[in-house]
Write a protein that holds these residues in place. Structure first.
Motif, PDB file in Angstrom:
ATOM      1  N   GLU A  14      21.226  44.811 102.646  1.00  0.00           N
ATOM      2  CA  GLU A  14      19.856  45.116 103.074  1.00  0.00           C
ATOM      3  C   GLU A  14      19.363  46.417 102.446  1.00  0.00           C
ATOM      4  O   GLU A  14      18.190  46.521 102.079  1.00  0.00           O
ATOM      5  N   LYS A  17      18.576  45.570  98.842  1.00  0.00           N
ATOM      6  CA  LYS A  17      17.374  44.733  98.806  1.00  0.00           C
ATOM      7  C   LYS A  17      16.105  45.566  98.997  1.00  0.00           C
ATOM      8  O   LYS A  17      15.099  45.333  98.334  1.00  0.00           O
ATOM      9  N   CYS A  48      25.585  38.925  99.621  1.00  0.00           N
ATOM     10  CA  CYS A  48      25.775  39.294 101.016  1.00  0.00           C
ATOM     11  C   CYS A  48      26.924  38.444 101.546  1.00  0.00           C
ATOM     12  O   CYS A  48      26.753  37.249 101.808  1.00  0.00           O
ATOM     13  N   ILE A  60      21.229  38.879  95.047  1.00  0.00           N
ATOM     14  CA  ILE A  60      20.244  39.654  94.291  1.00  0.00           C
ATOM     15  C   ILE A  60      20.853  39.895  92.912  1.00  0.00           C
ATOM     16  O   ILE A  60      22.006  40.292  92.800  1.00  0.00           O
TER      17      ILE A  60
END
Length: 97
Positions: A14, A17, A48, A60
């Protein structure tokens, strides 16, 4: 196409991201030395956890723009400073500035 695939915990995923975290660290041990030093990759793929095939929301991709050596102290590595590979997670144009 050769990708460096790195699996991270959700909290770090997170942060990456959102753009808050721009480097991913790996211990400078024999295992990671073989995978980083002298290697060229097309991209770095941050996952993740271990997502199922096709679960692109938990991946990602960044262009490979290299790494640097750093000495950091982080709870993940223990209480003492350690040498790590700091893998760049910025887009290519961001890395130039």
């Amino acid at each position: 196409m050769k990708d460096l695939i790195l699996h991270v915990k959700k909290e770090y995923f997170e942060q990456i991201k959102s753009g808050e975290k721009t480097e991913e660290y790996r211990a400078a041990n024999h295992y990671w030395q073989k995978r980083i030093i002298g290697q060229q990759y097309d991209s770095v793929v941050i996952c993740c956890g271990y997502p199922k095939a096709g679960d692109d929301d938990r991946r990602i991709s960044f262009p490979w723009t290299g790494w640097s050596s750093r000495v950091i102290t982080h709870p993940h590595f223990g209480d003492l400073p350690v040498t790590v590979f700091a893998i760049n997670l910025m887009k290519a144009q961001e890395a130039l500035f």
